[in-house]
Design a protein around this motif. Structure first.
Motif, PDB file in Angstrom:
ATOM      1  N   ALA A 279      45.165  39.809  39.862  1.00 25.25           N
ATOM      2  CA  ALA A 279      46.548  39.340  40.016  1.00 25.25           C
ATOM      3  C   ALA A 279      47.058  39.685  41.411  1.00 25.25           C
ATOM      4  CB  ALA A 279      47.452  39.961  38.953  1.00 25.25           C
ATOM      5  N   SER A 280      46.533  40.757  41.981  1.00 27.53           N
ATOM      6  CA  SER A 280      46.949  41.122  43.332  1.00 27.53           C
ATOM      7  C   SER A 280      46.526  40.056  44.337  1.00 27.53           C
ATOM      8  CB  SER A 280      46.349  42.472  43.728  1.00 27.53           C
ATOM      9  OG  SER A 280      46.620  43.411  42.724  1.00 27.53           O
ATOM     10  N   LEU A 281      45.449  39.336  44.007  1.00 29.85           N
ATOM     11  CA  LEU A 281      45.039  38.205  44.837  1.00 29.85           C
ATOM     12  C   LEU A 281      46.167  37.190  44.958  1.00 29.85           C
ATOM     13  CD1 LEU A 281      41.411  37.164  43.840  1.00 29.85           C
ATOM     14  CD2 LEU A 281      42.270  37.862  46.080  1.00 29.85           C
ATOM     15  N   SER A 282      46.767  36.864  43.792  1.00 30.31           N
ATOM     16  CA  SER A 282      47.895  35.933  43.809  1.00 30.31           C
ATOM     17  C   SER A 282      49.002  36.479  44.703  1.00 30.31           C
ATOM     18  CB  SER A 282      48.466  35.742  42.395  1.00 30.31           C
ATOM     19  OG  SER A 282      47.493  35.211  41.551  1.00 30.31           O
ATOM     20  N   ALA A 283      49.237  37.795  44.574  1.00 32.93           N
ATOM     21  CA  ALA A 283      50.311  38.400  45.368  1.00 32.93           C
ATOM     22  C   ALA A 283      50.017  38.257  46.852  1.00 32.93           C
ATOM     23  CB  ALA A 283      50.460  39.875  44.988  1.00 32.93           C
ATOM     24  N   VAL A 284      48.759  38.436  47.228  1.00 30.99           N
ATOM     25  CA  VAL A 284      48.389  38.300  48.635  1.00 30.99           C
ATOM     26  C   VAL A 284      48.633  36.860  49.098  1.00 30.99           C
ATOM     27  CG1 VAL A 284      46.454  38.370  50.254  1.00 30.99           C
ATOM     28  CG2 VAL A 284      46.717  40.177  48.543  1.00 30.99           C
ATOM     29  N   VAL A 285      48.207  35.899  48.263  1.00 34.72           N
ATOM     30  CA  VAL A 285      48.411  34.487  48.621  1.00 34.72           C
ATOM     31  C   VAL A 285      49.904  34.211  48.821  1.00 34.72           C
ATOM     32  CG1 VAL A 285      48.262  32.119  47.757  1.00 34.72           C
ATOM     33  CG2 VAL A 285      46.322  33.684  47.480  1.00 34.72           C
ATOM     34  N   ILE A 286      50.713  34.652  47.868  1.00 33.49           N
ATOM     35  CA  ILE A 286      52.152  34.367  47.958  1.00 33.49           C
ATOM     36  C   ILE A 286      52.744  35.025  49.202  1.00 33.49           C
ATOM     37  CG2 ILE A 286      54.393  34.672  46.830  1.00 33.49           C
ATOM     38  CD1 ILE A 286      52.835  34.671  44.142  1.00 33.49           C
ATOM     39  N   SER A 287      52.296  36.264  49.472  1.00 32.94           N
ATOM     40  CA  SER A 287      52.906  36.982  50.585  1.00 32.94           C
ATOM     41  C   SER A 287      52.644  36.281  51.929  1.00 32.94           C
ATOM     42  CB  SER A 287      52.418  38.438  50.631  1.00 32.94           C
ATOM     43  OG  SER A 287      51.045  38.454  50.923  1.00 32.94           O
ATOM     44  N   ARG A 288      51.566  35.475  52.002  1.00 30.49           N
ATOM     45  CA  ARG A 288      51.314  34.675  53.215  1.00 30.49           C
ATOM     46  C   ARG A 288      52.445  33.676  53.457  1.00 30.49           C
ATOM     47  NH1 ARG A 288      47.927  37.112  56.250  1.00 30.49           N
ATOM     48  NH2 ARG A 288      47.986  38.800  54.739  1.00 30.49           N
ATOM     49  N   PHE A 289      53.155  33.339  52.391  1.00 29.23           N
ATOM     50  CA  PHE A 289      54.170  32.280  52.499  1.00 29.23           C
ATOM     51  C   PHE A 289      55.586  32.853  52.419  1.00 29.23           C
ATOM     52  CE2 PHE A 289      50.394  30.134  50.869  1.00 29.23           C
ATOM     53  CZ  PHE A 289      50.283  29.085  51.752  1.00 29.23           C
ATOM     54  N   GLU A 290      55.719  34.138  52.741  1.00 35.40           N
ATOM     55  CA  GLU A 290      57.051  34.748  52.620  1.00 35.40           C
ATOM     56  C   GLU A 290      58.106  34.014  53.439  1.00 35.40           C
ATOM     57  OE1 GLU A 290      57.070  38.973  53.238  1.00 35.40           O
ATOM     58  OE2 GLU A 290      55.984  39.337  51.370  1.00 35.40           O
ATOM     59  N   ALA A 291      57.697  33.548  54.616  1.00 36.13           N
ATOM     60  CA  ALA A 291      58.660  32.842  55.484  1.00 36.13           C
ATOM     61  C   ALA A 291      59.180  31.591  54.781  1.00 36.13           C
ATOM     62  CB  ALA A 291      57.994  32.483  56.804  1.00 36.13           C
ATOM     63  N   THR A 292      58.260  30.875  54.140  1.00 37.67           N
ATOM     64  CA  THR A 292      58.659  29.647  53.434  1.00 37.67           C
ATOM     65  C   THR A 292      59.633  29.973  52.304  1.00 37.67           C
ATOM     66  OG1 THR A 292      56.411  28.881  53.838  1.00 37.67           O
ATOM     67  CG2 THR A 292      57.750  27.586  52.313  1.00 37.67           C
ATOM     68  N   ILE A 293      59.313  31.019  51.527  1.00 32.15           N
ATOM     69  CA  ILE A 293      60.176  31.385  50.403  1.00 32.15           C
ATOM     70  C   ILE A 293      61.545  31.851  50.914  1.00 32.15           C
ATOM     71  CG2 ILE A 293      60.476  33.002  48.482  1.00 32.15           C
ATOM     72  CD1 ILE A 293      57.426  32.976  48.155  1.00 32.15           C
ATOM     73  N   PRO A 304      55.883  29.432  39.489  1.00 27.07           N
ATOM     74  CA  PRO A 304      55.109  29.770  38.277  1.00 27.07           C
ATOM     75  C   PRO A 304      54.835  28.571  37.367  1.00 27.07           C
ATOM     76  CG  PRO A 304      56.923  31.313  38.579  1.00 27.07           C
ATOM     77  CD  PRO A 304      57.158  30.168  39.517  1.00 27.07           C
ATOM     78  N   ILE A 305      55.639  27.505  37.486  1.00 28.91           N
ATOM     79  CA  ILE A 305      55.412  26.346  36.613  1.00 28.91           C
ATOM     80  C   ILE A 305      54.040  25.754  36.875  1.00 28.91           C
ATOM     81  CG2 ILE A 305      56.195  24.009  36.034  1.00 28.91           C
ATOM     82  CD1 ILE A 305      59.003  24.825  36.611  1.00 28.91           C
TER      83      ILE A 305
ATOM     84  N   MET B 303      56.017  39.693  41.759  1.00 30.89           N
ATOM     85  CA  MET B 303      56.405  39.442  40.361  1.00 30.89           C
ATOM     86  C   MET B 303      55.292  38.849  39.489  1.00 30.89           C
ATOM     87  SD  MET B 303      59.165  36.363  40.857  1.00 30.89           S
ATOM     88  CE  MET B 303      58.656  34.720  41.323  1.00 30.89           C
ATOM     89  N   PRO B 304      54.378  38.019  40.024  1.00 27.32           N
ATOM     90  CA  PRO B 304      53.347  37.500  39.100  1.00 27.32           C
ATOM     91  C   PRO B 304      52.391  38.567  38.580  1.00 27.32           C
ATOM     92  CG  PRO B 304      53.483  36.149  41.078  1.00 27.32           C
ATOM     93  CD  PRO B 304      54.253  37.400  41.358  1.00 27.32           C
ATOM     94  N   ILE B 305      52.287  39.709  39.284  1.00 25.89           N
ATOM     95  CA  ILE B 305      51.365  40.750  38.804  1.00 25.89           C
ATOM     96  C   ILE B 305      51.796  41.242  37.429  1.00 25.89           C
ATOM     97  CG2 ILE B 305      50.459  43.069  39.229  1.00 25.89           C
ATOM     98  CD1 ILE B 305      50.614  42.572  42.158  1.00 25.89           C
ATOM     99  N   ALA B 307      53.811  39.742  35.294  1.00 20.62           N
ATOM    100  CA  ALA B 307      53.766  38.670  34.298  1.00 20.62           C
ATOM    101  C   ALA B 307      52.329  38.402  33.854  1.00 20.62           C
ATOM    102  CB  ALA B 307      54.396  37.395  34.869  1.00 20.62           C
ATOM    103  N   SER B 308      51.394  38.343  34.802  1.00 19.94           N
ATOM    104  CA  SER B 308      50.035  37.948  34.438  1.00 19.94           C
ATOM    105  C   SER B 308      49.315  39.053  33.657  1.00 19.94           C
ATOM    106  CB  SER B 308      49.268  37.528  35.687  1.00 19.94           C
ATOM    107  OG  SER B 308      48.106  38.266  35.866  1.00 19.94           O
ATOM    108  N   THR B 309      49.517  40.319  34.029  1.00 17.37           N
ATOM    109  CA  THR B 309      48.883  41.396  33.260  1.00 17.37           C
ATOM    110  C   THR B 309      49.437  41.416  31.835  1.00 17.37           C
ATOM    111  OG1 THR B 309      48.807  42.582  35.344  1.00 17.37           O
ATOM    112  CG2 THR B 309      48.125  43.795  33.406  1.00 17.37           C
ATOM    113  N   GLY B 310      50.718  41.102  31.710  1.00 13.42           N
ATOM    114  CA  GLY B 310      51.310  40.983  30.374  1.00 13.42           C
ATOM    115  C   GLY B 310      50.664  39.847  29.589  1.00 13.42           C
ATOM    116  N   GLY B 311      50.393  38.736  30.267  1.00 11.11           N
ATOM    117  CA  GLY B 311      49.772  37.596  29.609  1.00 11.11           C
ATOM    118  C   GLY B 311      48.402  37.971  29.039  1.00 11.11           C
ATOM    119  N   ILE B 312      47.628  38.699  29.838  1.00  4.07           N
ATOM    120  CA  ILE B 312      46.294  39.119  29.374  1.00  4.07           C
ATOM    121  C   ILE B 312      46.442  40.047  28.153  1.00  4.07           C
ATOM    122  CG2 ILE B 312      44.209  40.420  29.964  1.00  4.07           C
ATOM    123  CD1 ILE B 312      44.190  37.959  31.542  1.00  4.07           C
ATOM    124  N   ALA B 313      47.335  41.016  28.246  1.00  5.73           N
ATOM    125  CA  ALA B 313      47.513  41.960  27.129  1.00  5.73           C
ATOM    126  C   ALA B 313      47.939  41.221  25.860  1.00  5.73           C
ATOM    127  CB  ALA B 313      48.533  43.027  27.497  1.00  5.73           C
ATOM    128  N   GLY B 314      48.832  40.243  26.018  1.00  2.00           N
ATOM    129  CA  GLY B 314      49.288  39.464  24.865  1.00  2.00           C
ATOM    130  C   GLY B 314      48.145  38.683  24.247  1.00  2.00           C
TER     131      GLY B 314
END
Lengths: 432, 432
Positions: A279-293, A304-305, B303-305, B307-314
């Motif tokens: 899941a930290s991988l996702s966090a790393v990906v998102i953090s690359r786009f902090e400027a956009t967010i 998340p959708i 934030m996805p960390i 949510a996603s770890t919760g998803g796995i546990a669920g």
């Protein structure tokens, strides 16, 4: 009832089937179980022990006087004794083995010498055989004279003089044929053998595929060493399913609702930790786009959708693929075709979802470019999900690993990372 | 081989088991299948038709000349004919029914009159019975004189004068007893009956729980109408597992790798659409915290960390619960204890994960308050996941619904929403 009235307890439990008594023992609390066993230990027989779930069997055996356990074990066929012993610790195994007759003990030890989860562990050594040249009459006389026969047998196995199984006769044919008919004349076409070292998954497959009722087990020289009956195969099939379902969800495959809280936690923690890392991988990906967010903060709410719908699609594709690998409906010969089909299905559903999400995005936020970003990211992620769901288990399978093992975590990591990357990447290109 | 050489094809396929021929037909492409059937239609027998997967059986039957289908059907026991017919469209059913003998036709029509997925659909009507007062000798003479016996039978069912089953005798006991022994003296304790309208899931449970080989089926007046054998029960067990696994993943339970891309897409779209809506819930939750994210944009990455770890546990908790409900290890009598255990396991794993994540967060971002937010949110979401995973299927079960049905979507929506809410909510309180 737990008020100490042993006679009343016996009256209630006596008429129950062993499997039901075992269920009762499983479903009461550990405290109640101790009390019940203390009051009723004399009546616990081998069938009950053999029906009790692995999760609490050790506890039950420890709570019983050794004499009761030994007595209970003596009643059972060797395959059931093996089934009970293989889950116990070394000293407990030894203690029980030493109470068996030397013949039974030898049989059980030989069975335990086969690898775990092999046909040799499943088979019973008690087999009804006949020389090839016998007639129906000779066979019936032999059976009538036999001092002891297995609890369950459905076939008579014909063997050559070197004890190699040649074919078998169903009891139905035996009963409906005249005494002078040769056994050879009424053998079944469906006869198959399995080698004692074959994995039990192959046993379950063989029974299910060819509708076998029993199957002869041979050693490496082709000599008959035992027989596996369908009730054991049904059990294995049941366990294989359990394994697939639990592994797919990232749980230790021996998990049971009978585990204590600490055991439950321990069986689940490994994949949760793995997921923490992925899941930290996702966090790393998102953090690359902090400027956009930072520029368009609503993107954080929408991202998340795409990721979650991708996760569902990946899980769907995965479940179908894992199931098909287990039933051997998905093999090397149709893998390519199935992958193409997944791609097609991913494209179709991607289109449908993209349309809905794109329209909703455009209407709600009054910006068609946001709609385009949402729908393109959805499209990409649906295709990735469909392909990932089938390619991950296929690859694991090709590497000789269990396709269910942790595929779930792989695939959802893939769809999460891909979902966030596609959405935020496209948003950066189109909206900034 | 597909070069048109019918003789060669016959030479290759002739020695194969019907189940293997059916697998071959399933795994080649639709085009190859059409060619093969055109060349080899004369040799397709009832067993092959009965082994072919539902997903392509209709296609195969349509490709065959009606005469071949009719001939193939006549060879089969009524339960297999019913199994084939129930998946066909009305006109195709009628066409095949009209080619059967009137006796077979009546039997098949009566079976089709039972509700779908009931014991009545599974049973074969061909039963071997005996009056209660017969001896072993009379029984054997009767069997030897019988013109026709079912392919597979393992017991003789004893019936009273009104055709109500009383008990049964295994063929093994019959064979090993002297001719003058009364059948009554060698009956089995394990005798059970099932009612024709009972659901087939109960049949599978009964066979698995009590290790039955065959089971008598009675009508509402207790009269014998048929018998179910273990191979059919094994089939049902297999299908139930498939259903659980696929439903849990949100796929139509008849999904198969043999479906076309369009069918695959159609079977998956409904839950994807539902997920699109539920995922929007997460988006709504997140959008409530836009101000927080705007202030500290790294929260969007983290934030996805949670949510996603919760998803796995669920998902873990859910898989164990659904499996336990299917095997009836989880019942009303231990539900409360299991829920408490899940709570305990959730707390334990929550603590472990919170510790790791909190430390990592504090060290990486140099802010212990961020660490506290991460670990508290993780803690909360792990507990919600563990409880949700067991309470959702328990509730569905109590409402009389399939606990596997879409629980996956419910639980991951719950853990997503809860994960985002706990994390962003705590961040707003602690960090702003």
């Amino acid at each position: 009832v737990e008020a100490g009235d042993t006679a009343e307890l016996t009256r209630l439990l006596e008429p129950m089937h062993a499997a039901d008594v075992a269920d009762l023992l499983e479903q009461i609390s550990a405290e109640e179980r101790r009390q019940l066993l203390a009051m009723w230990s004399g009546e616990i027989d081998g069938d009950i022990l053999s029906e009790i779930s692995d999760a609490i069997r050790e506890e039950v055996i420890e709570a019983l006087p050794p004499g009761v356990v030994a007595e209970a074990m003596r009643e059972l066929d060797t395959d059931d004794v093996v089934d009970i012993l293989e889950d116990l610790e070394e000293p407990a195994q030894e203690a029980i083995l030493s109470t068996l007759d030397s013949a039974d003990r030898l049989a059980v030890e030989q069975a335990l010498a086969y690898p775990e989860y092999s046909a040799g562990r499943l088979m019973q050594r008690e087999v009804v055989t006949a020389p090839e040249h016998w007639t129906v009459g000779e066979m019936i006389d032999h059976l009538r004279a036999a001092e002891w026969l297995p609890d369950q047998f459905y076939h008579v196995i014909l063997v050559d003089p070197r004890m190699r199984p040649v074919s078998y006769v169903t009891l139905g044919r035996l009963l409906s044929s005249r005494r002078d008919v040769a056994l050879k004349a009424i053998v079944e076409e469906s006869f198959r053998t399995i080698t004692a070292t074959d994995p039990e998954a192959d046993v379950a497959y063989l029974f299910n595929q060819y509708h076998l009722i029993s199957c002869a087990v041979v050693d490496e020289h082709g000599r008959l060493v035992g027989v596996i009956t369908i009730d054991d195969a049904m059990n294995v099939l049941d366990e294989e399913h359990q394994e697939d379902m639990l592994r797919l969800a990232g749980v230790d495959d021996e998990s049971s609702v009978l585990d204590t809280a600490a055991e439950t936690a321990r069986r689940r923690l490994p994949w949760l930790m793995v997921n923490l890392v992925t899941a930290s991988l996702s966090a790393v990906v998102i953090s690359r786009f902090e400027a956009t967010i930072e520029a368009i903060v609503v993107l954080a709410a929408l991202m998340p959708i795409v990721a979650s719908t991708g996760g569902i699609a990946g899980t769907q594709s995965l479940a179908v693929a894992v199931r098909a690998l287990a039933t051997r409906d998905l093999t090397a010969s149709n893998a390519r075709r199935v992958v193409w089909r997944e791609l097609g299905a991913g494209l179709l559903n991607g289109l449908g979802l993209a349309l809905v999400l794109g329209l909703a995005g455009t209407l709600l936020f009054g910006d068609w470019r946001l709609g385009v970003v949402l729908s393109s990211a959805m499209m990409v992620n649906q295709v990735v999900a469909a392909l990932g769901g089938v390619l991950v288990p296929l690859s694991l399978n090709r590497m000789g690993l269990d396709p269910a093992l942790a595929s779930g975590t792989f695939v959802t990591t893939l769809t999460d990372v891909m979902g966030f990357f596609a959405f935020l990447g496209l948003a950066t290109l189109v909206l900034l």
